[in-house]
Enzyme design. Structure first.
Site, mmCIF file in Angstrom:
data_model
loop_
_atom_site.group_PDB
_atom_site.id
_atom_site.type_symbol
_atom_site.label_atom_id
_atom_site.label_comp_id
_atom_site.label_asym_id
_atom_site.label_seq_id
_atom_site.Cartn_x
_atom_site.Cartn_y
_atom_site.Cartn_z
ATOM 1 N N ASP A 295 0.880 -1.192 0.091
ATOM 2 C CA ASP A 295 0.044 0.069 0.084
ATOM 3 C C ASP A 295 0.808 1.019 -0.035
ATOM 4 O O ASP A 295 1.864 1.307 0.555
ATOM 5 C CB ASP A 295 -0.824 -0.070 0.912
ATOM 6 C CG ASP A 295 -1.844 1.126 1.116
ATOM 7 O OD1 ASP A 295 -2.442 1.345 -0.088
ATOM 8 O OD2 ASP A 295 -2.700 1.497 2.147
ATOM 9 N N GLY A 296 0.400 2.425 -0.510
ATOM 10 C CA GLY A 296 0.934 3.606 -0.464
ATOM 11 C C GLY A 296 1.681 4.158 -1.819
ATOM 12 O O GLY A 296 2.175 5.231 -1.628
ATOM 13 N N SER B 190 -7.352 -5.636 -5.584
ATOM 14 C CA SER B 190 -8.333 -6.262 -4.950
ATOM 15 C C SER B 190 -9.489 -6.236 -5.717
ATOM 16 O O SER B 190 -9.849 -5.401 -6.661
ATOM 17 C CB SER B 190 -8.642 -5.636 -3.552
ATOM 18 O OG SER B 190 -9.142 -4.360 -3.579
ATOM 19 N N ASN C 9 -10.820 -2.596 -5.951
ATOM 20 C CA ASN C 9 -10.136 -1.912 -6.553
ATOM 21 C C ASN C 9 -10.659 -1.318 -7.937
ATOM 22 O O ASN C 9 -10.225 -0.273 -8.626
ATOM 23 C CB ASN C 9 -8.841 -2.473 -6.921
ATOM 24 C CG ASN C 9 -7.512 -2.139 -5.619
ATOM 25 O OD1 ASN C 9 -6.817 -2.949 -5.534
ATOM 26 N ND2 ASN C 9 -8.059 -1.407 -4.645
ATOM 27 N N ARG D 162 -11.819 2.428 -8.318
ATOM 28 C CA ARG D 162 -10.952 3.293 -8.748
ATOM 29 C C ARG D 162 -11.237 3.988 -10.163
ATOM 30 O O ARG D 162 -12.195 3.446 -10.648
ATOM 31 C CB ARG D 162 -9.722 3.293 -8.573
ATOM 32 C CG ARG D 162 -9.093 2.566 -7.205
ATOM 33 C CD ARG D 162 -7.703 2.252 -7.063
ATOM 34 N NE ARG D 162 -7.280 2.044 -5.761
ATOM 35 C CZ ARG D 162 -5.844 1.579 -5.361
ATOM 36 N NH1 ARG D 162 -5.123 1.999 -6.218
ATOM 37 N NH2 ARG D 162 -5.816 1.505 -3.998
#
Length: 244
Positions: free
Chosen positions: A22-23, A67, A70, A73
């Site tokens: 993540d990030g 995922s 996701n 998005r």
């Protein structure tokens, strides 16, 4: 990768490490760049981590790439990620095979495009004979979705008479999961400072140790992985029991 004296196996280190990477988006935005720039940087980081696994005694590495949630998005980001996955697989295929890495994908492939699925199939075939690091990539994966799909297959076997209802227990369901050929993770790492598991390996991580770290994924290094493995090795894992 240069030899680092800090990157070595702990005698009681984890055999299976799972990582929620993540990030990437925040890393890019902090540099005034689009989120996809961060995803590209994160993809490059995967190679360093995979290459460090043998020295750390990590036989199995599972990474959360995309995922089932996701898809929410933006269309631009999702399309960019799918393009990145295709390029990553094509680019890394020979290197992974040469480094004795066995690659598997988990998740529901139905929603993925045909070109990506073909590349995934090819990478699995090309590395099927390798017995070094077992790299599992969770792509269009969700823990609840996995359990639901596994339950459907189990229920069909019961309906077909291949399995008796009374024989269904906590040892049975894992045989229907995407990870049926893998051991459960010992250590789950989430980067970027978020302290949640985000629907990742829900069944498999029942007794895993967790590390939630502030490092954004593109800044995560093999040295930090080594330190987390050292920390894991010092933990007292009792699995619900107590010392006599």
């Amino acid at each position: 990768m240069p030899k680092d004296p800090e990157i070595e196996a702990h005698p009681h280190g984890p055999r299976h490490v799972a990582i929620i990477m993540d990030g990437n988006g925040r890393w890019a935005q902090a540099r005034g760049r689009p989120r996809l720039f961060g995803h590209h940087a994160g993809a490059k980081r995967v190679r360093e981590v995979v290459e460090a696994c043998p020295s750390l005694g990590i036989k199995y590495l599972t990474i959360f790439a995309f995922s089932t949630e996701n898809w929410k998005r933006t269309q631009v980001e999702v399309a960019g990620l799918m393009s990145l996955f295709r390029r990553y697989i094509a680019k890394e295929m020979q290197a992974l095979a040469a480094k004795n890495v066995r690659v598997r994908f988990i998740g529901d492939r139905v929603r993925l495009d045909a070109k990506l699925i073909a590349l995934m199939d090819q990478l699995e075939i090309e590395t099927a004979g390798n017995d070094g690091t077992h790299l599992t990539i969770a792509l269009n994966y969700g823990g609840r979705d996995e359990v639901a799909r596994a339950t459907k297959r189990l229920a069909q076997d019961v309906a077909d008479g291949a399995l008796r209802p009374e024989d269904v227990d906590e040892e049975t369901l894992p045989k229907y999961l995407d990870t049926c050929v893998l051991p459960d993770p010992d250590l789950v790492i989430r980067t970027s400072g978020e302290a949640r598991i985000s629907n990742f390996l829900l069944w498999q991580s029942a007794y895993a140790e967790y590390e939630f770290i502030d490092t954004l994924w593109p800044d995560f290094t093999a040295g930090e992985l080594a330190r987390l493995c050292q920390s894991y090795g010092a933990r007292d894992r009792r699995f619900g029991a107590v010392k006599a």
